[in-house]
Design a protein around this motif. Structure first.
Motif, PDB file in Angstrom:
ATOM      1  N   THR A  22     -12.537   1.807  -5.608  1.00 46.81           N
ATOM      2  CA  THR A  22     -12.787   0.583  -4.867  1.00 46.81           C
ATOM      3  C   THR A  22     -11.824   0.489  -3.688  1.00 46.81           C
ATOM      4  OG1 THR A  22     -11.192  -0.839  -6.019  1.00 46.81           O
ATOM      5  CG2 THR A  22     -13.346  -0.524  -7.060  1.00 46.81           C
ATOM      6  N   ILE A  23     -12.124  -0.428  -2.777  1.00 48.05           N
ATOM      7  CA  ILE A  23     -11.248  -0.604  -1.619  1.00 48.05           C
ATOM      8  C   ILE A  23      -9.859  -1.058  -2.044  1.00 48.05           C
ATOM      9  CG2 ILE A  23     -13.151  -1.078  -0.033  1.00 48.05           C
ATOM     10  CD1 ILE A  23     -12.456  -4.074  -0.272  1.00 48.05           C
ATOM     11  N   TYR A  24      -9.761  -1.693  -3.219  1.00 45.42           N
ATOM     12  CA  TYR A  24      -8.459  -2.198  -3.664  1.00 45.42           C
ATOM     13  C   TYR A  24      -7.556  -1.072  -4.173  1.00 45.42           C
ATOM     14  CZ  TYR A  24     -11.036  -6.426  -2.962  1.00 45.42           C
ATOM     15  OH  TYR A  24     -11.793  -7.412  -2.372  1.00 45.42           O
ATOM     16  N   SER A  25      -8.138   0.083  -4.452  1.00 48.56           N
ATOM     17  CA  SER A  25      -7.319   1.261  -4.757  1.00 48.56           C
ATOM     18  C   SER A  25      -6.490   1.653  -3.541  1.00 48.56           C
ATOM     19  CB  SER A  25      -8.208   2.434  -5.179  1.00 48.56           C
ATOM     20  OG  SER A  25      -8.894   2.151  -6.376  1.00 48.56           O
ATOM     21  N   ASN A  31       0.400  -0.277  -0.752  1.00 51.06           N
ATOM     22  CA  ASN A  31       1.442  -1.195  -1.219  1.00 51.06           C
ATOM     23  C   ASN A  31       2.497  -0.492  -2.069  1.00 51.06           C
ATOM     24  OD1 ASN A  31      -0.523  -4.257  -1.777  1.00 51.06           O
ATOM     25  ND2 ASN A  31       0.304  -3.369   0.082  1.00 51.06           N
ATOM     26  N   GLY A  32       2.172   0.716  -2.563  1.00 47.00           N
ATOM     27  CA  GLY A  32       3.120   1.437  -3.412  1.00 47.00           C
ATOM     28  C   GLY A  32       3.146   0.943  -4.845  1.00 47.00           C
ATOM     29  N   LYS A  33       2.009   0.516  -5.358  1.00 41.59           N
ATOM     30  CA  LYS A  33       1.937   0.053  -6.745  1.00 41.59           C
ATOM     31  C   LYS A  33       2.170   1.229  -7.688  1.00 41.59           C
ATOM     32  CE  LYS A  33      -1.040  -2.405 -10.023  1.00 41.59           C
ATOM     33  NZ  LYS A  33      -2.368  -3.049 -10.238  1.00 41.59           N
ATOM     34  N   LYS A  34       3.113   1.075  -8.607  1.00 41.66           N
ATOM     35  CA  LYS A  34       3.480   2.190  -9.474  1.00 41.66           C
ATOM     36  C   LYS A  34       2.717   2.161 -10.795  1.00 41.66           C
ATOM     37  CE  LYS A  34       8.056   2.901  -7.512  1.00 41.66           C
ATOM     38  NZ  LYS A  34       9.508   2.970  -7.753  1.00 41.66           N
ATOM     39  N   SER A  35       1.416   2.031 -10.692  1.00 42.23           N
ATOM     40  CA  SER A  35       0.577   2.127 -11.884  1.00 42.23           C
ATOM     41  C   SER A  35       0.133   3.569 -12.050  1.00 42.23           C
ATOM     42  CB  SER A  35      -0.652   1.231 -11.740  1.00 42.23           C
ATOM     43  OG  SER A  35      -1.523   1.720 -10.736  1.00 42.23           O
ATOM     44  N   ALA A  36      -0.227   3.927 -13.271  1.00 44.81           N
ATOM     45  CA  ALA A  36      -0.659   5.302 -13.531  1.00 44.81           C
ATOM     46  C   ALA A  36      -1.865   5.663 -12.673  1.00 44.81           C
ATOM     47  CB  ALA A  36      -0.996   5.465 -15.013  1.00 44.81           C
ATOM     48  N   GLN A  37      -2.822   4.718 -12.545  1.00 38.97           N
ATOM     49  CA  GLN A  37      -4.030   5.008 -11.770  1.00 38.97           C
ATOM     50  C   GLN A  37      -3.715   5.246 -10.305  1.00 38.97           C
ATOM     51  OE1 GLN A  37      -7.412   5.208 -13.068  1.00 38.97           O
ATOM     52  NE2 GLN A  37      -7.396   6.290 -11.110  1.00 38.97           N
ATOM     53  N   THR A  38      -2.845   4.413  -9.728  1.00 31.52           N
ATOM     54  CA  THR A  38      -2.523   4.554  -8.310  1.00 31.52           C
ATOM     55  C   THR A  38      -1.768   5.849  -8.043  1.00 31.52           C
ATOM     56  OG1 THR A  38      -2.430   2.153  -8.045  1.00 31.52           O
ATOM     57  CG2 THR A  38      -1.362   3.474  -6.338  1.00 31.52           C
ATOM     58  N   ILE A 102      -1.124  11.471  12.082  1.00 28.10           N
ATOM     59  CA  ILE A 102      -0.176  10.967  11.092  1.00 28.10           C
ATOM     60  C   ILE A 102       1.010  11.938  11.073  1.00 28.10           C
ATOM     61  CG2 ILE A 102       0.195  10.487   8.639  1.00 28.10           C
ATOM     62  CD1 ILE A 102      -2.828   9.936   8.437  1.00 28.10           C
ATOM     63  N   PRO A 103       2.236  11.447  11.159  1.00 32.27           N
ATOM     64  CA  PRO A 103       3.388  12.354  11.207  1.00 32.27           C
ATOM     65  C   PRO A 103       3.404  13.307  10.009  1.00 32.27           C
ATOM     66  CG  PRO A 103       4.073  10.097  11.630  1.00 32.27           C
ATOM     67  CD  PRO A 103       2.639  10.031  11.189  1.00 32.27           C
ATOM     68  N   PRO A 104       3.488  14.608  10.250  1.00 30.16           N
ATOM     69  CA  PRO A 104       3.524  15.548   9.125  1.00 30.16           C
ATOM     70  C   PRO A 104       4.767  15.367   8.257  1.00 30.16           C
ATOM     71  CG  PRO A 104       3.999  16.669  11.207  1.00 30.16           C
ATOM     72  CD  PRO A 104       3.530  15.284  11.562  1.00 30.16           C
ATOM     73  N   GLU A 105       5.799  14.737   8.811  1.00 31.41           N
ATOM     74  CA  GLU A 105       7.032  14.521   8.058  1.00 31.41           C
ATOM     75  C   GLU A 105       6.917  13.358   7.081  1.00 31.41           C
ATOM     76  OE1 GLU A 105       7.532  16.214  12.020  1.00 31.41           O
ATOM     77  OE2 GLU A 105       6.830  14.222  11.401  1.00 31.41           O
ATOM     78  N   LEU A 106       5.878  12.541   7.239  1.00 29.80           N
ATOM     79  CA  LEU A 106       5.707  11.372   6.381  1.00 29.80           C
ATOM     80  C   LEU A 106       5.534  11.812   4.932  1.00 29.80           C
ATOM     81  CD1 LEU A 106       5.367   8.229   6.793  1.00 29.80           C
ATOM     82  CD2 LEU A 106       2.903   8.641   6.573  1.00 29.80           C
ATOM     83  N   ASN A 107       6.311  11.222   4.036  1.00 22.95           N
ATOM     84  CA  ASN A 107       6.238  11.591   2.625  1.00 22.95           C
ATOM     85  C   ASN A 107       6.561  10.364   1.766  1.00 22.95           C
ATOM     86  OD1 ASN A 107       6.234  12.869   0.137  1.00 22.95           O
ATOM     87  ND2 ASN A 107       7.294  14.683   0.900  1.00 22.95           N
ATOM     88  N   GLY A 108       5.616   9.412   1.779  1.00 22.96           N
ATOM     89  CA  GLY A 108       5.842   8.145   1.107  1.00 22.96           C
ATOM     90  C   GLY A 108       6.146   8.274  -0.367  1.00 22.96           C
ATOM     91  N   TRP A 109       5.425   9.146  -1.069  1.00 25.11           N
ATOM     92  CA  TRP A 109       5.643   9.259  -2.512  1.00 25.11           C
ATOM     93  C   TRP A 109       7.031   9.805  -2.824  1.00 25.11           C
ATOM     94  CZ3 TRP A 109       4.933   7.417  -6.939  1.00 25.11           C
ATOM     95  CH2 TRP A 109       5.255   8.142  -8.090  1.00 25.11           C
ATOM     96  N   ARG A 110       7.461  10.828  -2.122  1.00 28.80           N
ATOM     97  CA  ARG A 110       8.750  11.443  -2.432  1.00 28.80           C
ATOM     98  C   ARG A 110       9.919  10.522  -2.122  1.00 28.80           C
ATOM     99  NH1 ARG A 110      12.055  15.501  -3.498  1.00 28.80           N
ATOM    100  NH2 ARG A 110      13.626  16.210  -2.013  1.00 28.80           N
TER     101      ARG A 110
END
Length: 349
Positions: A22-25, A31-38, A102-110
């Motif tokens: 869904t769009i809310y995913s 938003n960086g929601k730390k749920s297992a699904q996200t 999109i900057p290749p250096e971007l690494n939001g998860w890490r």
């Protein structure tokens, strides 16, 4: 709104997810929601770089973006709350990001755990060192948190350098770090810095000053911070002062704290059932942790949880299923449970 940088990020995410979420995913991802699904979605759809990059995005703003994209025929409704990108939308994605990548250096998860703290520390350190260098004692610190001020006192003490030498060395390290990548524009970073008789700009002011879309500036700024974190982490000997700005190394490991505790118990040889009992958590929660570990620890062995034969069947099903939705994969491998499927996808995707 429809052609803003953020709207194109949303369109890009819709393309990657291809109507399977869904769009809310997308909202949870940005938003960086730390749920297992996200967390799994970020990996499965190869969107980890965008994790937690727009933490202030809300449902209303997202819905407005979706509505505008739909009106421009860039997307078409797939289900009640999911969309697929049209051929016109795909062309728009290619055209837009060819011009504004999109900057290749971007690494939001890490780096999502440490980015904000790194910025707070580096901005405060540069301000104070600049004031010390110019023998100025009357100024208002741009960062108000007491723990940051205490950290800075420790940083200044541990450097064991005079104010002039400290200023020179941190300047040299910053220049060396930022000049090693010709794809980034250091001005995007420098505009935000406060120093002696210089007031750093807010993100909005800097974007306006550089005639940039505010969200494009935001992403470029994050990309620079992530690049600096990567450089400092991997080449610590080259940046002895900047490395003191990074929080505990454990904070850079992209696992939630709860998953880290489960991982510690796994490394001690405890089984899934034993960990469930020790931690007094639901089995499904521990399974979520194990999937997160599999996603982020390259040498993690999943053979304890799923045998080789079943793993091969699941991998074949993933390749042939109509979508990455678990129910479609399980229809092809009915003797596998959802945990086994998620685990194999985490390791094999």
């Amino acid at each position: 709104m429809a052609n803003s940088y953020l709207s194109m990020i949303v369109l890009y995410c819709l393309h990657r997810m291809d109507g399977q979420r869904t769009i809310y995913s997308i909202l949870h991802l940005l938003n960086g929601k730390k749920s297992a699904q996200t967390i799994q979605d970020a990996h499965f759809f190869q969107l980890t770089k965008l994790f937690n990059t727009f933490s202030l995005l809300n449902r209303s703003d997202l819905e407005q973006i979706i509505s505008a994209l739909n009106e421009q025929a860039y997307i078409s409704r797939h289900t009640e709350q999911s969309y697929q990108v049209t051929s016109a939308g795909l062309k728009q994605i290619n055209d837009f990001f060819n011009m504004h990548p999109i900057p290749p250096e971007l690494n939001g998860w890490r780096f999502h755990n440490v980015t904000e703290l790194f910025w707070e520390r580096i901005s405060l350190a540069i301000q104070v060192i600049s004031q010390l260098r110019n023998r100025e004692s009357k100024y208002l610190p741009i960062q108000k948190k007491k723990e940051l001020h205490q950290w800075l006192k420790t940083f200044l003490y541990e450097s064991q350098l005079s104010r002039d030498e400290l200023a020179k060395r941190i300047y040299d390290e910053l220049v060396r770090c930022l000049e090693t990548n010709h794809h980034i524009d250091p001005v995007i970073f420098v505009k935000r810095l406060t120093g002696f008789q210089i007031i750093g700009l807010t993100e909005k002011q800097a974007a306006w000053n550089l005639d940039m879309d505010e969200d494009a500036y935001h992403i470029q700024f994050l990309g620079i911070l992530h690049y600096m974190l990567e450089m400092i982490e991997t080449k610590q000997s080259d940046f002895p002062l900047l490395r003191l700005l990074i929080a505990d190394k454990r904070d850079i490991v992209p696992l939630t704290q709860s998953s880290n505790r489960t991982f510690d118990l796994l490394k001690k040889g405890y089984s899934l059932e034993e960990i469930t009992h020790i931690r007094n958590l639901k089995k499904s929660t521990i399974e979520d942790h194990i999937v997160e570990i599999a996603l982020n620890v390259p040498d993690f062995d999943i053979s304890t949880f799923v045998n080789k034969e079943k793993k091969e069947l699941i991998l074949i099903a993933v390749e042939t299923a109509a979508s990455k939705q678990l129910k479609h994969i399980r229809e092809l491998v009915p003797n596998a449970d959802y945990f086994e499927i998620r685990l194999v996808m985490a390791r094999g995707w």
